[in-house]
Design an enzyme around this catalytic site. Structure first.
Site, PDB file in Angstrom:
ATOM      1  CE  LYS A 191      -2.012   3.048   2.023  1.00 22.33           C
ATOM      2  NZ  LYS A 191      -1.852   4.487   1.684  1.00 22.33           N
ATOM      3  CD  GLU A 265      12.088   3.483   9.403  1.00 24.21           C
ATOM      4  OE1 GLU A 265      12.016   4.409  10.234  1.00 24.21           O
ATOM      5  OE2 GLU A 265      12.213   3.659   8.195  1.00 24.21           O
ATOM      6  CB  CYS A 299      12.273   8.259   9.437  1.00 24.12           C
ATOM      7  SG  CYS A 299      13.248   7.100   8.484  1.00 24.12           S
ATOM      8  CD  GLU A 396       9.432  12.198  12.129  1.00 21.38           C
ATOM      9  OE1 GLU A 396       8.278  11.748  12.174  1.00 21.38           O
ATOM     10  OE2 GLU A 396      10.395  11.528  11.714  1.00 21.38           O
TER      11      GLU A 396
HETATM   12  P1  NDP Z   1       1.311   8.196   7.979  1.00 22.50           P
HETATM   13  O1  NDP Z   1       1.990   7.447   9.045  1.00 22.50           O
HETATM   14  O2  NDP Z   1      -0.100   8.565   8.140  1.00 22.50           O
HETATM   15  O3  NDP Z   1       1.429   7.418   6.592  1.00 22.50           O
HETATM   16  C1  NDP Z   1       2.246   6.315   6.304  1.00 22.50           C
HETATM   17  C2  NDP Z   1       1.464   5.293   5.503  1.00 22.50           C
HETATM   18  O4  NDP Z   1       0.436   4.702   6.304  1.00 22.50           O
HETATM   19  C3  NDP Z   1       0.748   5.858   4.294  1.00 22.50           C
HETATM   20  O5  NDP Z   1       0.724   4.906   3.265  1.00 22.50           O
HETATM   21  C4  NDP Z   1      -0.631   6.095   4.849  1.00 22.50           C
HETATM   22  O6  NDP Z   1      -1.601   6.251   3.870  1.00 22.50           O
HETATM   23  C5  NDP Z   1      -0.835   4.872   5.690  1.00 22.50           C
HETATM   24  N1  NDP Z   1      -1.832   4.970   6.741  1.00 22.50           N
HETATM   25  C6  NDP Z   1      -2.403   6.082   7.282  1.00 22.50           C
HETATM   26  N2  NDP Z   1      -3.262   5.750   8.262  1.00 22.50           N
HETATM   27  C7  NDP Z   1      -3.236   4.407   8.367  1.00 22.50           C
HETATM   28  C8  NDP Z   1      -3.890   3.454   9.209  1.00 22.50           C
HETATM   29  N3  NDP Z   1      -4.742   3.824  10.165  1.00 22.50           N
HETATM   30  N4  NDP Z   1      -3.616   2.140   9.046  1.00 22.50           N
HETATM   31  C9  NDP Z   1      -2.738   1.729   8.110  1.00 22.50           C
HETATM   32  N5  NDP Z   1      -2.108   2.581   7.283  1.00 22.50           N
HETATM   33  C10 NDP Z   1      -2.335   3.901   7.401  1.00 22.50           C
HETATM   34  O7  NDP Z   1       2.144   9.482   7.683  1.00 22.50           O
HETATM   35  P2  NDP Z   1       1.612  10.819   6.985  1.00 22.50           P
HETATM   36  O8  NDP Z   1       1.868  10.700   5.559  1.00 22.50           O
HETATM   37  O9  NDP Z   1       0.231  11.175   7.392  1.00 22.50           O
HETATM   38  O10 NDP Z   1       2.593  11.869   7.635  1.00 22.50           O
HETATM   39  C11 NDP Z   1       2.318  12.392   8.928  1.00 22.50           C
HETATM   40  C12 NDP Z   1       3.581  12.614   9.679  1.00 22.50           C
HETATM   41  O11 NDP Z   1       4.218  11.366   9.885  1.00 22.50           O
HETATM   42  C13 NDP Z   1       4.611  13.431   8.959  1.00 22.50           C
HETATM   43  O12 NDP Z   1       4.412  14.767   9.165  1.00 22.50           O
HETATM   44  C14 NDP Z   1       5.887  12.933   9.546  1.00 22.50           C
HETATM   45  O13 NDP Z   1       6.162  13.630  10.728  1.00 22.50           O
HETATM   46  C15 NDP Z   1       5.598  11.515   9.880  1.00 22.50           C
HETATM   47  N6  NDP Z   1       6.143  10.565   8.899  1.00 22.50           N
HETATM   48  C16 NDP Z   1       7.226   9.867   9.261  1.00 22.50           C
HETATM   49  C17 NDP Z   1       7.781   8.983   8.379  1.00 22.50           C
HETATM   50  C18 NDP Z   1       8.963   8.212   8.771  1.00 22.50           C
HETATM   51  O14 NDP Z   1       9.524   7.484   7.952  1.00 22.50           O
HETATM   52  N7  NDP Z   1       9.392   8.325   9.997  1.00 22.50           N
HETATM   53  C19 NDP Z   1       7.261   8.790   7.032  1.00 22.50           C
HETATM   54  C20 NDP Z   1       6.076   9.543   6.762  1.00 22.50           C
HETATM   55  C21 NDP Z   1       5.565  10.397   7.677  1.00 22.50           C
HETATM   56  P3  NDP Z   1      -1.845   7.747   3.309  1.00 22.50           P
HETATM   57  O15 NDP Z   1      -0.570   8.185   2.691  1.00 22.50           O
HETATM   58  O16 NDP Z   1      -2.833   7.604   2.284  1.00 22.50           O
HETATM   59  O17 NDP Z   1      -2.258   8.574   4.463  1.00 22.50           O
END
Ligand code: NDP
Length: 485
Positions: A191, A265, A299, A396
């Site tokens: 996904k 992660e 991250c 973050e």
């Molecule tokens: P999310 O954690 O929401 O997204 C990561 C993935 O999970 C995406 O594919 C997302 O889909 C999906 N997802 C969202 N909600 C659910 C759920 N309930 N169950 C399963 N999968 C889900 O990150 P965001 O993109 O919303 O970013 C928000 C914040 O997260 C950022 O501002 C940043 O601080 C942090 N972040 C950290 C990352 C890291 O590697 N440490 C990577 C990305 C974000 P969808 O994209 O459609 O929402």
């Protein structure tokens, strides 16, 4: 649209845009299920946009519960009939083929990644795509050697892996998840993030081209609910997630008691620690690479600079000079250092936390910088006068924003570096090898870089502890998440 940063001299770079002709973006994309591209059962779609221009790129199928169900069923059948029983040496051939195709089509992937994500073409071309190919090459090598990898005499695959990835390194995160899973004989339902689905779909096309048997890889594009449906699906044996700590916790709750294997992660707030004996020029390059690479959407970004008080002025002076030379603008321009922020939502978050930094009393600085009028942009930013309790020192930000703190002694550096709920990464800059070892034994971080930063290699395990998650990706340790010993 090249923005103008400070310290302009009398000459400037001419624009050097990479052509987008190499990529043909279809108006619509389906889900990739059982080897075919198919529409969502209920016909729903969402738009993916170019964050540098806000131009819609394509409509993409939005997978609902029924689609996730079909994808998991296809993965199960492929696991039981084809991929699970296949000898490792045969599986390896497919992975090598995928790796070679990624190399052959690397320019196409790089341009598409920069269009959908906003990252500079120099990064997608030189980092994301080559590393993605390297992950497939590396894991192809493991596929027929698993019984010699220290997992016992006959390690077995786990089954169907549900893999949810974020938008910051779309293709690379797909490769991190898929390559070890497939090498070990599992089948996958991936996904991708809602804002960056296109390179995962191109990877699906590459898998078709490589003749990967139907159902071995399935891609269900969609938003959070699609990810949640995949996590909750009873037909999935293992969940691998990269993303925010908040969603990671939700997933952990959803998986608890189901018997599914889980690796997470999650976020980070890494300290990049500069001692007074570090070579200043090298350290400044490491600071810049640590927090401004990929717009800080990393991250393990070195988002907190801890600099020894005696050299703070010198280091910050050099850092400001260096930031004045960074070029912000068109991600497809080969001279661009800082691209677009991935989404409006992420831009709002960066703005909000930066405003909180000022409101709490930290001092904000950016080089003079003209931002393009359209798209999502944020200038490279440095906060000084930051105290440990400030939100910008704790949370973050996931953007090009550096929080600077100072320290006097190594003990103080360790205490400040560890004063965070996260534990993903850290950097140490010093010319003393003994100090590097002393620090790395005390820093609570999964990865400690010494006199470098943001180095990745498929042979090297990556991952964190505490609120940064658990489990490792890459290397032999990463494979362990995909085998039953
Ligand atoms: P999310 O954690 O929401 O997204 C990561 C993935 O999970 C995406 O594919 C997302 O889909 C999906 N997802 C969202 N909600 C659910 C759920 N309930 N169950 C399963 N999968 C889900 O990150 P965001 O993109 O919303 O970013 C928000 C914040 O997260 C950022 O501002 C940043 O601080 C942090 N972040 C950290 C990352 C890291 O590697 N440490 C990577 C990305 C974000 P969808 O994209 O459609 O929402």
């Amino acid at each position: 649209m090249q923005g103008e940063l400070a310290a302009r001299t009398e000459w400037d770079y001419a624009p050097a845009p990479e052509s987008r002709e190499i990529v043909s973006i279809a108006p619509e994309y389906g889900l990739f299920i059982d080897g075919e591209f198919v529409p969502a059962a209920d016909g729903r779609q969402f738009a993916t946009v170019n964050p540098a221009t806000e131009e819609p790129l394509a409509q993409v199928a939005d997978a609902g519960d029924a689609d996730v169900d079909r994808a998991v069923a296809a993965a199960r059948t492929a696991y039981e009939r084809v991929w699970g029983p296949m000898p490792g040496a045969e599986r390896a051939k497919y992975l090598y083929r995928i790796a070679r195709l990624l190399q052959e089509r690397s320019r196409e992937f790089a341009v598409l990644e920069s269009l959908d994500n906003g990252k500079p073409i120099s990064e997608s071309r030189d980092v994301d795509i080559p590393l993605a190919a390297a992950h497939f090459f590396y894991h192809a090598g493991w596929a027929d050697k698993l019984e010699h990898a220290g997992f016992g005499p006959s390690p077995r695959p786990i089954g169907v892996a549900g893999q949810v990835i974020p938008w910051n390194f779309p293709l690379l995160m797909a490769a991190w998840k898929l390559a070890p899973a497939l090498a070990a004989g599992n089948t996958c339902v991936l996904k991708p993030a809602e804002t960056t689905p296109l390179t995962a779909l191109l990877l699906a096309e590459v898998c078709q081209q490589a003749g990967l048997p139907p159902g071995v890889l399935n891609v269900t594009t969609g938003a959070g609910p699609t990810g949640a449906a995949l996590v909750a699906h009873p037909g999935v044996d293992k969940i691998a997630f990269t993303g925010s700590t908040e969603v990671g916790k939700e997933i952990q709750r959803a998986v608890a008691g189901t018997g599914k294997r889980l690796t997470l992660e999650l976020g980070g707030k890494a300290a990049n620690i500069v001692f007074d004996d570090a070579p200043v020029e090298g350290a400044v390059e490491g600071i810049v690479n640590g927090i401004y690479f990929n717009q800080g959407h990393v991250c393990c970004a070195g988002s907190r600079l801890l600099v020894q008080e005696s050299v703070a002025d010198a280091v910050l002076g050099r850092l400001r000079d260096r930031l004045g030379t960074l070029r912000l603008g068109d991600p497809l321009d080969k001279n661009t250092d800082i691209g677009a922020i991935n989404s409006r939502q992420q831009l709002d978050k960066i703005r909000k936390l930066s405003d909180a930094g000022e409101a709490e009393g930290a001092e904000r600085w950016s080089p003079p910088c003209q931002l393009p009028e359209r798209g999502y942009w944020f200038p490279p930013t440095v906060f000084t006068g930051v105290s440990q309790s400030h939100r910008i020192a704790q949370e973050e930000i996931f953007g090009p924003v550096l929080s600077v703190l100072t320290f006097r002694t190594p003990d103080e550096a360790v205490a400040k570096a560890n004063n965070t709920p996260y534990g993903l990464s850290a950097g140490v800059w010093t010319e003393k090898g003994s100090r590097i070892l002393w620090m790395s034994q005390r820093l609570r971080a999964g990865v400690v870089w010494a006199n470098t930063y943001n180095r990745f290699d498929p042979t090297s395990p990556f991952g964190g502890y505490r609120e940064s998650g658990f489990g490792r990706e890459g290397g032999r340790h990463g494979l362990a998440a995909y085998v039953n010993a």
